[in-house]
Design a protein around this motif. Structure first.
Motif, PDB file in Angstrom:
ATOM      1  N   ASP A  24       0.200   2.564   8.705  1.00 27.86           N
ATOM      2  CA  ASP A  24       0.759   3.909   8.820  1.00 27.86           C
ATOM      3  C   ASP A  24       2.133   3.893   8.160  1.00 27.86           C
ATOM      4  O   ASP A  24       3.116   3.418   8.735  1.00 27.86           O
ATOM      5  N   TRP A  25       2.203   4.420   6.947  1.00 32.73           N
ATOM      6  CA  TRP A  25       3.426   4.310   6.160  1.00 32.73           C
ATOM      7  C   TRP A  25       4.491   5.309   6.580  1.00 32.73           C
ATOM      8  O   TRP A  25       5.611   5.268   6.074  1.00 32.73           O
ATOM      9  N   ARG A  58      -1.655  -0.012  -6.806  1.00 32.67           N
ATOM     10  CA  ARG A  58      -2.307   0.494  -5.599  1.00 32.67           C
ATOM     11  C   ARG A  58      -1.297   1.081  -4.616  1.00 32.67           C
ATOM     12  O   ARG A  58      -1.616   1.995  -3.852  1.00 32.67           O
ATOM     13  N   CYS A  59      -0.092   0.560  -4.635  1.00 28.80           N
ATOM     14  CA  CYS A  59       0.931   1.040  -3.699  1.00 28.80           C
ATOM     15  C   CYS A  59       1.326   2.487  -3.980  1.00 28.80           C
ATOM     16  O   CYS A  59       1.831   3.174  -3.086  1.00 28.80           O
ATOM     17  N   PHE A  60       1.132   2.957  -5.208  1.00 37.23           N
ATOM     18  CA  PHE A  60       1.452   4.346  -5.517  1.00 37.23           C
ATOM     19  C   PHE A  60       0.497   5.317  -4.827  1.00 37.23           C
ATOM     20  O   PHE A  60       0.767   6.516  -4.785  1.00 37.23           O
ATOM     21  N   PRO A  64       2.909   9.552  -0.442  1.00 34.35           N
ATOM     22  CA  PRO A  64       3.702  10.254  -1.461  1.00 34.35           C
ATOM     23  C   PRO A  64       5.190   9.913  -1.428  1.00 34.35           C
ATOM     24  O   PRO A  64       5.820   9.738  -2.472  1.00 34.35           O
ATOM     25  N   SER A  65       5.760   9.809  -0.240  1.00 26.30           N
ATOM     26  CA  SER A  65       7.190   9.497  -0.150  1.00 26.30           C
ATOM     27  C   SER A  65       7.477   8.085  -0.649  1.00 26.30           C
ATOM     28  O   SER A  65       8.507   7.836  -1.296  1.00 26.30           O
ATOM     29  N   PHE A  66       6.571   7.161  -0.369  1.00 26.80           N
ATOM     30  CA  PHE A  66       6.754   5.795  -0.854  1.00 26.80           C
ATOM     31  C   PHE A  66       6.611   5.739  -2.376  1.00 26.80           C
ATOM     32  O   PHE A  66       7.285   4.942  -3.042  1.00 26.80           O
ATOM     33  N   SER A  67       5.760   6.583  -2.940  1.00 32.03           N
ATOM     34  CA  SER A  67       5.641   6.657  -4.398  1.00 32.03           C
ATOM     35  C   SER A  67       6.960   7.091  -5.025  1.00 32.03           C
ATOM     36  O   SER A  67       7.364   6.572  -6.072  1.00 32.03           O
ATOM     37  N   VAL A 125       1.707  14.240  -6.571  1.00 31.04           N
ATOM     38  CA  VAL A 125       3.103  13.809  -6.698  1.00 31.04           C
ATOM     39  C   VAL A 125       3.314  13.063  -8.012  1.00 31.04           C
ATOM     40  O   VAL A 125       4.310  13.271  -8.714  1.00 31.04           O
ATOM     41  N   LEU A 126       2.348  12.210  -8.369  1.00 31.03           N
ATOM     42  CA  LEU A 126       2.482  11.422  -9.594  1.00 31.03           C
ATOM     43  C   LEU A 126       2.461  12.313 -10.831  1.00 31.03           C
ATOM     44  O   LEU A 126       3.292  12.154 -11.739  1.00 31.03           O
TER      45      LEU A 126
END
Length: 329
Positions: A24-25, A58-60, A64-67, A125-126
């Motif tokens: 859960d990011w 894969r982390c992207f 969305p906020s982590f991207s 987001v990307l």
């Protein structure tokens, strides 16, 4: 032993990529893991390996906020000016976009509908924030070195992948068209120069043929062919007019860069451009060979004509233009 180590690394990276989606990011418990992943973004040994780049891609798609945080790290690292970093980051962004863009099977959509919705948000987001943000940063870079680094990243992420995936053309047009034409007409000469350099990389911008709703048994049909062709013709004419106007720019640096950019564009796309527009731009480059304001512009114009000499389709035009340039000797 070396092959066994490589196989283990491959299995470990695949396991990590699958496991990361289980966290859960949005929870505070993931902060330490976020920090470690962000540190991987500026760890050269990690970036040099293909498995490391795939895992970061894969982390992207995790959140969305982590991207956005990952993209901020990428921008900061580009200030270091290492060209290999731009290539690696471009590869990561392309892999991230391709992973999010590719279609899943229907049963996977039903089984992981929540995960698919999150990945759809990450894709928005990307395509809607991160890639246009990099294009905007490239256009408004304070130094030519930073602009070159961002162009190198975009080249690795998008421009060089055109032949691999047709959908890349749509992304390039979507992320560049709203920004690049404003930059080509900006009041700041440095922005116009950066836009001129970027046009050389992304030319030609083209619209993909869209699906329209309400046609046939499937409920959708393709955009009419004539309408699609006319749309692309108008966009091509807009790009040509912008480049032709830069050849007559008031700023010396912009005129010189425009001569170089137009030379590369004509060399690579001579057959795809209207004959009248090609003739007009070649004549303007020839006029810049006699530019009275700057010797640098004259040199750039001569170099652009020299670049066209390598184009087989430009030989007839060069026979007419070069005699007027011979007076420079």
């Amino acid at each position: 032993a070396e092959s066994e180590g490589g196989s283990w690394c491959k299995r470990a990276s695949r396991f990590a990529a699958k496991t990361l989606s289980l966290f859960d990011w949005c929870d505070e418990s993931a902060l330490s893991l976020k920090r470690m992943l962000l540190r991987c973004l500026f760890c050269p040994p990690f970036l040099r390996t293909a498995h490391g780049r795939k895992m970061l891609a894969r982390c992207f798609g995790l959140d969305p906020s982590f991207s956005r945080e990952m993209t901020a790290v990428v921008r900061n690292q580009l200030l270091a000016g290492r060209k290999s970093l731009a290539d690696h980051y471009g590869d990561i962004l392309f892999l991230a976009w391709r992973n999010l863009k590719e279609e899943r099977r229907q049963e996977e959509r039903q089984r992981e509908s929540g995960r698919m919705a999150l990945e759809a948000r990450c894709l928005l987001v990307l395509e809607g924030e991160l890639l246009p943000g990099l294009v905007s940063s490239c256009l408004h870079a304070k130094t030519p070195k930073l602009s070159d680094m961002l162009r190198r990243l975009l080249r690795s992420a998008l421009y060089q992948k055109r032949t691999k995936l047709v959908a890349v053309e749509e992304v390039i047009t979507k992320t560049h068209e709203p920004l690049i034409f404003r930059a080509l007409n900006a009041a700041n000469a440095e922005v116009r120069r950066n836009a001129c350099c970027l046009v050389t990389e992304c030319f030609p911008l083209t619209h993909a043929r869209q699906q329209t709703a309400g046609g046939g048994q499937g409920g959708s049909s393709r955009q009419p062919l004539e309408e699609w062709k006319q749309l692309n013709q108008n966009l091509l004419a807009k790009q040509i007019d912008a480049m032709a106007s830069l050849l007559m720019d008031d700023c010396v640096e912009v005129r010189g860069q425009a001569a170089t950019s137009v030379g590369f564009v004509l060399k690579g796309h001579w057959d795809a451009l209207p004959a009248a527009d090609v003739k007009n731009m070649v004549n303007k480059i020839a006029e810049l060979c006699h530019d009275s304001c700057s010797s640098a512009v004259r040199c750039k114009a001569v170099e652009a004509l020299g670049c066209l000499l390598d184009c087989a389709h430009a030989q007839d035009a060069m026979r007419k233009v070069l005699p007027a340039v011979l007076g420079l000797r």
